[in-house]
Design an enzyme around this catalytic site. Sequence first.
Site, PDB file in Angstrom:
ATOM      1  N   CYS A   1      45.423  32.866  29.790  1.00 42.12           N
ATOM      2  CA  CYS A   1      46.627  33.521  30.209  1.00 42.12           C
ATOM      3  C   CYS A   1      47.704  33.474  29.129  1.00 42.12           C
ATOM      4  O   CYS A   1      48.487  34.388  29.017  1.00 42.12           O
ATOM      5  CB  CYS A   1      47.131  32.869  31.471  1.00 42.12           C
ATOM      6  SG  CYS A   1      48.341  33.822  32.350  1.00 42.12           S
TER       7      CYS A   1
ATOM      8  N   ARG B   1      53.367  31.729  33.485  1.00 41.41           N
ATOM      9  CA  ARG B   1      52.335  32.744  33.681  1.00 41.41           C
ATOM     10  C   ARG B   1      51.207  32.265  34.587  1.00 41.41           C
ATOM     11  O   ARG B   1      50.402  33.055  35.059  1.00 41.41           O
ATOM     12  CB  ARG B   1      51.759  33.166  32.323  1.00 41.41           C
ATOM     13  CG  ARG B   1      52.774  33.861  31.434  1.00 41.41           C
ATOM     14  CD  ARG B   1      52.262  33.992  30.010  1.00 41.41           C
ATOM     15  NE  ARG B   1      51.155  34.924  29.915  1.00 41.41           N
ATOM     16  CZ  ARG B   1      51.277  36.190  29.585  1.00 41.41           C
ATOM     17  NH1 ARG B   1      52.465  36.694  29.351  1.00 41.41           N
ATOM     18  NH2 ARG B   1      50.226  36.971  29.484  1.00 41.41           N
TER      19      ARG B   1
ATOM     20  N   TRP C   1      43.697  30.613  32.494  1.00 38.18           N
ATOM     21  CA  TRP C   1      43.562  30.893  33.917  1.00 38.18           C
ATOM     22  C   TRP C   1      42.108  31.294  34.126  1.00 38.18           C
ATOM     23  O   TRP C   1      41.658  32.312  33.609  1.00 38.18           O
ATOM     24  CB  TRP C   1      44.513  32.020  34.322  1.00 38.18           C
ATOM     25  CG  TRP C   1      44.574  32.332  35.779  1.00 38.18           C
ATOM     26  CD1 TRP C   1      45.305  31.690  36.735  1.00 38.18           C
ATOM     27  CD2 TRP C   1      43.911  33.424  36.451  1.00 38.18           C
ATOM     28  NE1 TRP C   1      45.143  32.316  37.946  1.00 38.18           N
ATOM     29  CE2 TRP C   1      44.292  33.367  37.812  1.00 38.18           C
ATOM     30  CE3 TRP C   1      43.036  34.430  36.031  1.00 38.18           C
ATOM     31  CZ2 TRP C   1      43.822  34.284  38.746  1.00 38.18           C
ATOM     32  CZ3 TRP C   1      42.569  35.336  36.959  1.00 38.18           C
ATOM     33  CH2 TRP C   1      42.959  35.254  38.312  1.00 38.18           C
TER      34      TRP C   1
ATOM     35  N   ASN D   1      42.502  35.864  25.591  1.00 41.09           N
ATOM     36  CA  ASN D   1      42.897  36.360  26.912  1.00 41.09           C
ATOM     37  C   ASN D   1      42.065  37.598  27.216  1.00 41.09           C
ATOM     38  O   ASN D   1      41.847  38.428  26.328  1.00 41.09           O
ATOM     39  CB  ASN D   1      44.376  36.754  26.937  1.00 41.09           C
ATOM     40  CG  ASN D   1      45.305  35.569  26.948  1.00 41.09           C
ATOM     41  OD1 ASN D   1      44.874  34.436  27.121  1.00 41.09           O
ATOM     42  ND2 ASN D   1      46.593  35.821  26.753  1.00 41.09           N
ATOM     43  N   GLY D   2      41.636  37.749  28.465  1.00 39.37           N
ATOM     44  CA  GLY D   2      40.869  38.924  28.852  1.00 39.37           C
ATOM     45  C   GLY D   2      39.490  38.548  29.360  1.00 39.37           C
ATOM     46  O   GLY D   2      39.211  37.383  29.664  1.00 39.37           O
TER      47      GLY D   2
ATOM     48  N   GLU E   1      56.584  42.611  51.732  1.00 36.21           N
ATOM     49  CA  GLU E   1      57.003  41.802  50.595  1.00 36.21           C
ATOM     50  C   GLU E   1      57.422  40.397  51.027  1.00 36.21           C
ATOM     51  O   GLU E   1      57.129  39.417  50.343  1.00 36.21           O
ATOM     52  CB  GLU E   1      58.144  42.508  49.854  1.00 36.21           C
ATOM     53  CG  GLU E   1      58.739  41.735  48.697  1.00 36.21           C
ATOM     54  CD  GLU E   1      57.764  41.434  47.570  1.00 36.21           C
ATOM     55  OE1 GLU E   1      58.114  40.622  46.690  1.00 36.21           O
ATOM     56  OE2 GLU E   1      56.646  41.998  47.564  1.00 36.21           O
TER      57      GLU E   1
ATOM     58  N   LYS F   1      55.658  36.939  49.676  1.00 39.40           N
ATOM     59  CA  LYS F   1      56.381  35.831  49.044  1.00 39.40           C
ATOM     60  C   LYS F   1      56.008  34.509  49.710  1.00 39.40           C
ATOM     61  O   LYS F   1      55.797  33.503  49.026  1.00 39.40           O
ATOM     62  CB  LYS F   1      57.901  36.044  49.143  1.00 39.40           C
ATOM     63  CG  LYS F   1      58.443  37.145  48.273  1.00 39.40           C
ATOM     64  CD  LYS F   1      58.536  36.772  46.807  1.00 39.40           C
ATOM     65  CE  LYS F   1      57.350  37.190  45.993  1.00 39.40           C
ATOM     66  NZ  LYS F   1      56.982  38.552  45.890  1.00 39.40           N
TER      67      LYS F   1
ATOM     68  N   GLU G   1      52.374  33.488  48.809  1.00 44.29           N
ATOM     69  CA  GLU G   1      52.222  33.184  47.387  1.00 44.29           C
ATOM     70  C   GLU G   1      52.631  31.758  47.054  1.00 44.29           C
ATOM     71  O   GLU G   1      51.947  31.072  46.292  1.00 44.29           O
ATOM     72  CB  GLU G   1      53.092  34.137  46.553  1.00 44.29           C
ATOM     73  CG  GLU G   1      52.503  35.495  46.302  1.00 44.29           C
ATOM     74  CD  GLU G   1      53.412  36.345  45.435  1.00 44.29           C
ATOM     75  OE1 GLU G   1      52.904  36.977  44.495  1.00 44.29           O
ATOM     76  OE2 GLU G   1      54.627  36.387  45.689  1.00 44.29           O
TER      77      GLU G   1
ATOM     78  N   HIS H   1      48.988  46.999  68.595  1.00 46.33           N
ATOM     79  CA  HIS H   1      47.631  47.496  68.373  1.00 46.33           C
ATOM     80  C   HIS H   1      46.756  46.427  67.728  1.00 46.33           C
ATOM     81  O   HIS H   1      45.914  46.737  66.870  1.00 46.33           O
ATOM     82  CB  HIS H   1      47.660  48.759  67.513  1.00 46.33           C
ATOM     83  CG  HIS H   1      48.373  49.901  68.155  1.00 46.33           C
ATOM     84  ND1 HIS H   1      47.847  50.626  69.210  1.00 46.33           N
ATOM     85  CD2 HIS H   1      49.596  50.435  67.912  1.00 46.33           C
ATOM     86  CE1 HIS H   1      48.697  51.556  69.579  1.00 46.33           C
ATOM     87  NE2 HIS H   1      49.778  51.463  68.801  1.00 46.33           N
TER      88      HIS H   1
ATOM     89  N   LYS I   1      51.220  35.199  36.208  1.00 50.87           N
ATOM     90  CA  LYS I   1      52.353  36.118  36.185  1.00 50.87           C
ATOM     91  C   LYS I   1      51.934  37.510  35.749  1.00 50.87           C
ATOM     92  O   LYS I   1      52.318  38.506  36.336  1.00 50.87           O
ATOM     93  CB  LYS I   1      53.435  35.571  35.245  1.00 50.87           C
ATOM     94  CG  LYS I   1      54.708  36.421  35.221  1.00 50.87           C
ATOM     95  CD  LYS I   1      55.407  36.401  36.568  1.00 50.87           C
ATOM     96  CE  LYS I   1      56.678  37.208  36.573  1.00 50.87           C
ATOM     97  NZ  LYS I   1      57.261  37.281  37.913  1.00 50.87           N
TER      98      LYS I   1
END
Length: 610
Positions: free
Chosen positions: A2, A27, A74, A100-101, A483, A487, A490, A506, A605
């Site tokens: 990361c 991050r 990460w 990274n990747g 949202e 939050k 998370e 429903h 991040k």
Amino acid sequence: MCGIVGYIGTKSALPILVDGLKRLEYRGYDSAGVAVLQDGDLNVVKQAGKISALESELNGHLLSGVIGIAHTRWATHGVPNQTNAHPHSDGSGNIVLVHNGIIENYNALKKMLSEQGHEFRTDTDTETIAHLIEEFYQNGTPFEEAFRAALSEIDGTYGIALISKYEPDKIYCARKGSPLVVGIGKDEYYVASDASAIIAHTRNVFYLEDGEIAVISREGFVTKTIDNKLVAKKVEKISFDLERIEKAGYPHFMLKEIYEQPNTVADAMRGRLIEEEGVAKLGGLTPILHNVLRSRKIFITACGTSYHAGLVGEYMLEQYCRIPVEVEYASEFRYRDPIIEDDNMVVVITQSGETADTLAALREAKRKGSTVMGIVNVVGSSIARETHGGTYIHAGPEIGVASTKAFTSQVTALTLLTLMIARTKSMSAEEGRNMVKEMKKLPEKVEKALQTDKIVEKIAGEFKDKRNFLYLGRGYNFPVALEGALKLKEISYIHAEGYPAAEMKHGPIALIDDDMPVVVIATQDSTYEKIVSNIEEVKARRGRVIAVVSEGDTKLDKLVDFTIPIPMTTDLLQPIISIIPLQLLAYHIAVLRGCDVDQPRNLAKSVTVE
């Protein structure tokens, strides 16, 4: 993923590398490591866990070299442990790199290299890169050519920084889909995946583009394509200050960023509103203004919090501009072969400007011939550079992994876009002036919403041990419910779901009892009476209700368990205010539960893998 940091110069590299890693902690990561080239030897130290664990591991290691690389990982391939932590090396230990990747064809490469006698020590895809370079080099290829040849064999994404005994006075870098920035000092250079890692040392930088490499020494740098064509790079100056990424006395970056929102909302509007004309001007759209204004359909594509901002944008663009809007997760947009006409526009929204799914969606939209607009925070990011035009939200660095100020600034930017387009269609100058006046009041109203902090903290203490939450909203406040739930999950690890309030009956209504807190955004807008009825339905089933209400509204005092009063505004602007107490609620519950607010588990991040 990361985080990447590199240094070559005349100073001791280790303190610079570790400090850079600390600035990338936001991050998200699960292990860290450094490699320093010293007196011809490559010394690698790495450890699972936080950077503090790496620092403990470094005690007793005298790494005084002036060239080195470092990484926070990460996990994608292989569990997060010391072995799988970066940096990684080839079998001989002569090449060390950080990455990274994701290397998508690493299994095929690993099999081929194993047949050539290479022995692998880790479960990662990254290790194959080092072995592949070594294979080319040992077959007589010059080192730079071996580096480029290896990259040409790789499928996937990467940001790479490499040091080697074979080229002891150079750092090699490469980029494809994962950002890299090179900082320029006096007889020294820095490499990072994020400018925040090097801003303490230099403001002069250049960014690698996809398919480019950089070979850096103390004397200078050379940039080329993987095909060995020279590339001239433009040196830019980092615009934000170091102070903007410090906590400034707040216990967490997230709380600081929540409290910055009166300023960041104002910054998103600054210089873009013309009150006497009742219109918004977005200079970044000038190159594509004709296509923006003639658009007969708009696609909005984004991920996570940015997706929720896009949903708010859908409501306002359809209501005021009478243009059909389709909002899609970027991860789905690319793969479902969307039907895009030449008079359609695609809007991509991203805080980092590097989100892999959003970048892939952007490229798919361009491939289909669409005009692509970006709403981005990070200046110079990949998506900012690849869109046809767009607007920066100017929220400044967002360090907390859970996005807060970026959401309100993104919604503000979408409001500006809506006003700009609407004034060319059916919105009168008087309507435009009224909207501009109300927008200019937003910073003050956001400031007032922040004054609910103590009320929210008390509510958090009441519900911190609950295992599930339900968030309900209608109209413009439905994306706010999504949202708010995001939050909470998370950063507190409590399961939470957002729903349109009318959809509760429903299915989700089956979950409601006295152990299920229900957060309802019940401001006095066009759906107010309907949402009061939804609250009645919850209370009839012994649900406990926390209601975000408009200031002065006492109708719900006896019906709900807790109220959080916030200022009123017009419907399309209400989400910018309504989200504030929900951000605070998530924050306080997470703190009370002892969670790592700024670096929640398993999250990053900038998600630079698909």
